[in-house]
Scaffold this motif. Structure first.
Motif, PDB file in Angstrom:
ATOM      1  N   SER A   1      -0.857   7.354   1.694  1.00 50.22           N
ATOM      2  CA  SER A   1      -0.754   6.827   3.054  1.00 50.22           C
ATOM      3  C   SER A   1      -1.766   7.460   3.999  1.00 50.22           C
ATOM      4  CB  SER A   1       0.662   7.083   3.604  1.00 50.22           C
ATOM      5  OG  SER A   1       1.618   6.425   2.827  1.00 50.22           O
TER       6      SER A   1
ATOM      7  N   ARG B   1       1.720   3.401   2.309  1.00 49.87           N
ATOM      8  CA  ARG B   1       2.674   3.449   3.425  1.00 49.87           C
ATOM      9  C   ARG B   1       3.830   2.466   3.199  1.00 49.87           C
ATOM     10  NH1 ARG B   1       3.368   6.098   8.456  1.00 49.87           N
ATOM     11  NH2 ARG B   1       5.150   5.058   9.375  1.00 49.87           N
TER      12      ARG B   1
ATOM     13  N   ASP C   1       0.845  -1.186   0.000  1.00 54.33           N
ATOM     14  CA  ASP C   1       0.000   0.000   0.000  1.00 54.33           C
ATOM     15  C   ASP C   1       0.887   1.244   0.000  1.00 54.33           C
ATOM     16  OD1 ASP C   1       1.024   0.180   2.587  1.00 54.33           O
ATOM     17  OD2 ASP C   1      -0.902  -0.098   3.584  1.00 54.33           O
TER      18      ASP C   1
END
Length: 176
Positions: free
Chosen positions: A134, A79, A77
């Motif tokens: 994020s 992040r 993802d």
């Protein structure tokens, strides 16, 4: 192609140790062990070489990181990709003096200045996107991207050098 890569890799080393004025054909020939004829086979003089060297710097110190992080989009993802980018940049064993030398070169050379501006914009833009992915708001992502970028650049100009582990921890503290 190995010859051209050798010229460019050696050029980055010379640039990092001697600055742009150290980029001479004689020094490049000595560093590569290749001939002057080989140099002119690959480049149209020093001007063409310096343009190619700046493009090589941009690719090796920016574009390749962006490619690697983008390639991880299916498994990570936002992040995770942000952390991957930080790890890639901080585990690179290229000396920070190359980055500093390009910045110094850009003060007196419009082609180097344009390359530096492209690099800065690409890096900051990519950081901002990863931060927004994020969960950060756009304005926060913009500010945090600048803080991270300035932290990593600044860390490359202090002595003694900030160890990568400490710099990684500082970056992680900034992004929460």
């Amino acid at each position: 192609m190995a010859g051209k890569s050798s010229w460019l890799e050696s050029g980055l080393v010379i640039l990092g140790t001697a600055g742009p004025t150290g980029l001479t054909i004689d020094k490049l020939v000595a560093a590569t062990g290749l001939s002057t004829g080989s140099f002119y086979h690959h480049f149209s003089g020093m001007s063409g070489y310096k343009t190619a060297l700046l493009a090589y710097f941009e690719d090796m110190h920016t574009t390749r990181y962006l490619r690697e992080v983008r390639a991880a989009a299916e498994r990570l993802d936002g992040r995770g990709r942000l952390e991957l980018l930080i790890d890639l940049v901080l585990e690179d064993d290229e000396p920070a003096n190359i980055e500093m030398a390009v910045r110094a070169w850009a003060l007196n050379d419009p082609i180097a200045a344009a390359a530096k501006e492209r690099v800065d914009n690409a890096r900051l833009g990519f950081l901002r996107i990863l931060l927004m992915e994020s969960g950060y708001a756009e304005t926060d992502a913009h500010d945090i991207a600048q803080i991270l970028y300035l932290l990593v650049l600044g860390a490359g100009s202090v002595l003694p050098a900030v160890p990568p582990e400490q710099l990684r921890e500082l970056c992680r503290r900034i992004v929460g």
